[in-house]
Design an enzyme around this catalytic site. Structure first.
Site, PDB file in Angstrom:
ATOM      1  N   TYR A   5      29.770  -1.415 -35.283  1.00 38.56           N
ATOM      2  CA  TYR A   5      30.388  -0.596 -36.067  1.00 38.56           C
ATOM      3  C   TYR A   5      31.319   0.405 -35.296  1.00 38.56           C
ATOM      4  O   TYR A   5      31.667   1.581 -35.547  1.00 38.56           O
ATOM      5  CB  TYR A   5      29.167   0.613 -36.656  1.00 38.56           C
ATOM      6  CG  TYR A   5      28.092  -0.099 -37.371  1.00 38.56           C
ATOM      7  CD1 TYR A   5      28.313  -0.678 -38.701  1.00 38.56           C
ATOM      8  CD2 TYR A   5      26.613   0.042 -36.946  1.00 38.56           C
ATOM      9  CE1 TYR A   5      27.285  -1.044 -39.204  1.00 38.56           C
ATOM     10  CE2 TYR A   5      25.679  -0.445 -37.555  1.00 38.56           C
ATOM     11  CZ  TYR A   5      26.016  -1.085 -38.789  1.00 38.56           C
ATOM     12  OH  TYR A   5      24.909  -1.654 -39.372  1.00 38.56           O
TER      13      TYR A   5
ATOM     14  N   ARG B 142      24.790  -1.838 -32.677  1.00 40.03           N
ATOM     15  CA  ARG B 142      25.594  -0.939 -33.561  1.00 40.03           C
ATOM     16  C   ARG B 142      26.844  -0.820 -32.779  1.00 40.03           C
ATOM     17  O   ARG B 142      27.927  -0.705 -33.344  1.00 40.03           O
ATOM     18  CB  ARG B 142      24.668   0.356 -33.481  1.00 40.03           C
ATOM     19  CG  ARG B 142      23.238   0.454 -34.046  1.00 40.03           C
ATOM     20  CD  ARG B 142      22.760   1.830 -34.624  1.00 40.03           C
ATOM     21  NE  ARG B 142      23.440   2.413 -35.549  1.00 40.03           N
ATOM     22  CZ  ARG B 142      24.466   3.228 -35.391  1.00 40.03           C
ATOM     23  NH1 ARG B 142      24.586   3.796 -34.326  1.00 40.03           N
ATOM     24  NH2 ARG B 142      25.133   3.980 -36.295  1.00 40.03           N
TER      25      ARG B 142
ATOM     26  N   GLY C 107      20.231   8.399 -45.818  1.00 45.58           N
ATOM     27  CA  GLY C 107      21.435   8.850 -45.434  1.00 45.58           C
ATOM     28  C   GLY C 107      21.884   9.881 -44.602  1.00 45.58           C
ATOM     29  O   GLY C 107      22.952  10.127 -43.949  1.00 45.58           O
TER      30      GLY C 107
ATOM     31  N   CYS D 125      27.850 -13.305 -24.400  1.00 52.57           N
ATOM     32  CA  CYS D 125      29.283 -13.715 -23.901  1.00 52.57           C
ATOM     33  C   CYS D 125      30.277 -13.498 -24.980  1.00 52.57           C
ATOM     34  O   CYS D 125      30.847 -14.279 -25.370  1.00 52.57           O
ATOM     35  CB  CYS D 125      29.169 -15.392 -23.733  1.00 52.57           C
ATOM     36  SG  CYS D 125      28.473 -16.065 -25.532  1.00 52.57           S
ATOM     37  N   GLU D 126      30.509 -12.205 -25.066  1.00 51.25           N
ATOM     38  CA  GLU D 126      31.461 -11.502 -26.154  1.00 51.25           C
ATOM     39  C   GLU D 126      31.861 -10.520 -25.643  1.00 51.25           C
ATOM     40  O   GLU D 126      31.115  -9.675 -25.096  1.00 51.25           O
ATOM     41  CB  GLU D 126      30.878 -11.397 -27.374  1.00 51.25           C
ATOM     42  CG  GLU D 126      30.400 -12.546 -28.170  1.00 51.25           C
ATOM     43  CD  GLU D 126      30.166 -12.334 -29.588  1.00 51.25           C
ATOM     44  OE1 GLU D 126      30.638 -11.482 -30.268  1.00 51.25           O
ATOM     45  OE2 GLU D 126      29.711 -13.127 -30.472  1.00 51.25           O
TER      46      GLU D 126
ATOM     47  N   GLU E  70      14.422   8.945 -49.332  1.00 47.47           N
ATOM     48  CA  GLU E  70      14.201   7.610 -48.250  1.00 47.47           C
ATOM     49  C   GLU E  70      14.666   7.681 -46.891  1.00 47.47           C
ATOM     50  O   GLU E  70      15.540   7.017 -46.535  1.00 47.47           O
ATOM     51  CB  GLU E  70      14.934   6.504 -48.947  1.00 47.47           C
ATOM     52  CG  GLU E  70      14.250   6.246 -50.313  1.00 47.47           C
ATOM     53  CD  GLU E  70      15.054   5.166 -51.051  1.00 47.47           C
ATOM     54  OE1 GLU E  70      16.004   4.679 -50.843  1.00 47.47           O
ATOM     55  OE2 GLU E  70      14.209   4.702 -52.227  1.00 47.47           O
ATOM     56  N   PRO E  71      14.406   8.746 -46.230  1.00 49.27           N
ATOM     57  CA  PRO E  71      15.026   8.835 -44.871  1.00 49.27           C
ATOM     58  C   PRO E  71      14.613   7.568 -43.786  1.00 49.27           C
ATOM     59  O   PRO E  71      13.419   7.470 -43.793  1.00 49.27           O
ATOM     60  CB  PRO E  71      14.711  10.081 -44.487  1.00 49.27           C
ATOM     61  CG  PRO E  71      13.346  10.243 -44.986  1.00 49.27           C
ATOM     62  CD  PRO E  71      13.245   9.616 -46.299  1.00 49.27           C
ATOM     63  N   GLY E  72      15.449   7.359 -42.966  1.00 49.20           N
ATOM     64  CA  GLY E  72      15.262   6.437 -42.114  1.00 49.20           C
ATOM     65  C   GLY E  72      15.781   6.882 -40.648  1.00 49.20           C
ATOM     66  O   GLY E  72      15.004   7.393 -39.891  1.00 49.20           O
ATOM     67  N   ARG E  73      17.276   6.919 -40.563  1.00 53.24           N
ATOM     68  CA  ARG E  73      17.708   7.167 -39.289  1.00 53.24           C
ATOM     69  C   ARG E  73      17.534   8.553 -38.629  1.00 53.24           C
ATOM     70  O   ARG E  73      17.327   8.704 -37.467  1.00 53.24           O
ATOM     71  CB  ARG E  73      19.165   7.175 -39.404  1.00 53.24           C
ATOM     72  CG  ARG E  73      20.015   7.574 -38.035  1.00 53.24           C
ATOM     73  CD  ARG E  73      21.509   7.876 -38.350  1.00 53.24           C
ATOM     74  NE  ARG E  73      21.995   6.803 -39.249  1.00 53.24           N
ATOM     75  CZ  ARG E  73      22.441   5.497 -39.083  1.00 53.24           C
ATOM     76  NH1 ARG E  73      22.892   5.049 -37.904  1.00 53.24           N
ATOM     77  NH2 ARG E  73      23.197   4.928 -40.099  1.00 53.24           N
TER      78      ARG E  73
HETATM   79  N1  LLP Z   1      17.590   3.689 -48.871  1.00 53.23           N
HETATM   80  C1  LLP Z   1      18.259   2.575 -48.975  1.00 53.23           C
HETATM   81  C2  LLP Z   1      18.439   2.387 -50.375  1.00 53.23           C
HETATM   82  C3  LLP Z   1      19.357   2.152 -47.798  1.00 53.23           C
HETATM   83  O1  LLP Z   1      19.837   1.405 -48.220  1.00 53.23           O
HETATM   84  C4  LLP Z   1      19.184   2.874 -46.757  1.00 53.23           C
HETATM   85  C5  LLP Z   1      19.863   2.366 -45.555  1.00 53.23           C
HETATM   86  C6  LLP Z   1      18.179   3.893 -46.591  1.00 53.23           C
HETATM   87  C7  LLP Z   1      17.397   4.474 -47.522  1.00 53.23           C
HETATM   88  C8  LLP Z   1      18.098   4.812 -45.246  1.00 53.23           C
HETATM   89  O2  LLP Z   1      19.160   5.421 -44.823  1.00 53.23           O
HETATM   90  P1  LLP Z   1      19.279   5.964 -43.426  1.00 53.23           P
HETATM   91  O3  LLP Z   1      18.344   7.563 -43.714  1.00 53.23           O
HETATM   92  O4  LLP Z   1      18.473   5.595 -42.332  1.00 53.23           O
HETATM   93  O5  LLP Z   1      20.847   6.522 -43.285  1.00 53.23           O
HETATM   94  N2  LLP Z   1      22.290  -0.427 -39.646  1.00 53.23           N
HETATM   95  C9  LLP Z   1      23.350   0.573 -40.014  1.00 53.23           C
HETATM   96  C10 LLP Z   1      22.503   1.555 -41.048  1.00 53.23           C
HETATM   97  C11 LLP Z   1      22.393   0.451 -42.328  1.00 53.23           C
HETATM   98  C12 LLP Z   1      21.514   1.587 -43.489  1.00 53.23           C
HETATM   99  C13 LLP Z   1      21.436   0.766 -44.648  1.00 53.23           C
HETATM  100  N3  LLP Z   1      20.705   1.358 -45.645  1.00 53.23           N
HETATM  101  C14 LLP Z   1      23.481   1.588 -38.874  1.00 53.23           C
HETATM  102  O6  LLP Z   1      22.899   1.070 -37.608  1.00 53.23           O
HETATM  103  O7  LLP Z   1      24.041   2.477 -38.791  1.00 53.23           O
END
Ligand code: LLP
Length: 394
Positions: A298, A294, A219, A324-325, A254-257
């Protein structure tokens, strides 16, 4: 590179990926923890392998992402598995692989995991996902911790589930899980999410139920816009650690972004220029919502720059794609240096939730992906061909 690889192309920096995961890990160095990279942010194998090489573990959100993790070289006990609608087949796979934790989202799912583990003569490792009713303060589409959201169980329900499942021979409740949303830019929601599971763990410990870990999800947001106020990784750790520390339980993140987004740009070429009635321009490029959803989904803002800026007064423009949007707009009301057809633009911070959210809408083949390593680069996912796209059609 864009000449050789073609456009549109997603380009990732190996150095940025590695620096970011190391920095986040270092921020939590004072406490036992595991970073489980959220594969959903960018599931390209080469990227996931970089995460593994840096010592991060994996967070999977589907059977497909479990396979990505395994093919990237992860052992099952390095994978946590979340997902609000896990199918029977996915659960069987997760149980028989022996994942580090299946993050259970409902009482019914816990019963199903128990039954599958019993049928396979094994003991499933489960963490219970808590919905703490916390407002993440981000876009409603990516807020997950409010009571009305589909994710997890209430703290009371989770408490009751853990106590009632504690004596089951085929279920091992190893942790609690929370994830309140994504692109979170202030400490409070992250702290409150952690507090919800830390408080529950403390209550369970008092009843003699001990756990192995607390998983606070992902998050952490990034600054997409210049000057946007966000949390640093140190501030994130300072919000979470004091809450988790008294429990003594191992921390899972659980970092992603935060890791992947700034490591990527989307390179796209200008294919047309068209004057608007108000004197501004449409800069029409060869990437759109099919390569970067995105902005359309969003209303997200991504920086857009000319790769080789031309001299001259900036032009006011909307940067739009070929789909086409009208929602196929990458950047609204921007200022760019003067551009010409054929010029290259870079869309910033697309390393997370970019390529992975691509589609074949308008029967557009998916873009190539490139990993840059110093002066070298290589294609890590080749551009789809029309034959690739049509291979499943009768
Ligand atoms: N753990 C769980 C259970 C999650 O659902 C998510 C993201 C993460 C970890 C990783 O979150 P992060 O660190 O990346 O914020 N498509 C959207 C983002 C959707 C996130 C879904 N869950 C966007 O482009 O902003």
């Amino acid at each position: 590179m864009a000449d050789a690889a073609g456009t549109p192309v997603h380009v990732y920096s190996r150095a940025v990926l590695r620096t970011r995961v190391r920095a986040l890990d270092a921020a939590f160095a004072s406490y036992p923890h595991d970073l489980h990279y959220a594969i959903k942010a960018n599931a390209t194998l080469a990227v996931v392998r970089e995460m593994r090489a840096e010592g991060a573990h994996a967070d999977a959100n589907s059977g497909g992402e479990i396979d990505v993790a395994l093919r990237a070289g992860y052992a099952p006990d390095q994978i946590v598995f979340t997902g609000v609608g896990k199918t029977h087949d996915e659960l069987v796979r997760a149980v028989t692989l022996g994942l580090k934790a299946i993050n259970a989202e409902s009482p019914g799912e816990m019963e199903r995991i128990d039954a599958i583990a019993r049928a396979h003569g094994t003991r499933a490792r489960v963490a219970v996902r808590v919905n703490p009713d916390v407002d993440a303060g981000s876009h409603p589409h990516i807020s997950t911790g409010l009571r009305g959201n589909k994710f997890g169980m209430t703290p009371a329900q989770a408490h009751q589930m853990v106590t009632s499942m504690a004596a089951r021979a085929h279920l091992h409740v190893v942790g609690l899980h929370v994830h309140v949303g994504s692109q979170i830019t202030s400490a409070e929601p992250l702290r409150r999410g952690a507090e919800a599971i830390a408080g529950l763990a403390t209550a369970l410990a008092a009843e003699g139920i001990s756990l192995e870990h607390l998983d606070v999800g992902g998050g952490l947001g990034i600054a997409y816009e210049p000057g946007q106020i966000v949390l640093t990784e140190a501030e994130y750790a300072a919000a979470v650690l004091p809450v988790v520390r008294p429990t003594g339980l191992r921390l899972v993140l659980e970092p992603g972004r935060w890791i992947a987004a700034p490591a990527g740009v989307l390179l796209t070429r200008v294919v047309d220029l068209k004057a608007q009635a108000d004197g501004r321009w449409f800069v029409i490029v060869d990437a759109g919502m099919t390569e970067l959803l995105r902005p359309a989904l969003y209303g997200a803002w991504h920086g857009i720059e000319a790769v080789s800026p031309r001299a001259g007064a900036p032009i006011a423009c909307d940067v739009v794609g070929p789909v086409c949007e009208t929602s196929d707009t990458l950047g609204k009301a921007r200022h760019l240096p003067p551009v010409d057809v054929g010029d290259l633009l870079a869309v910033r911070d697309t390393g997370a939730y970019g390529a992975i959210m691509a589609s074949n809408y308008n029967r557009r083949p998916m873009a190539a992906e490139v990993l840059v390593d110093g002066a070298a680069w290589r294609v890590v996912r080749r551009r789809q061909t029309i034959d690739d796209m049509l291979q499943w059609d009768e």
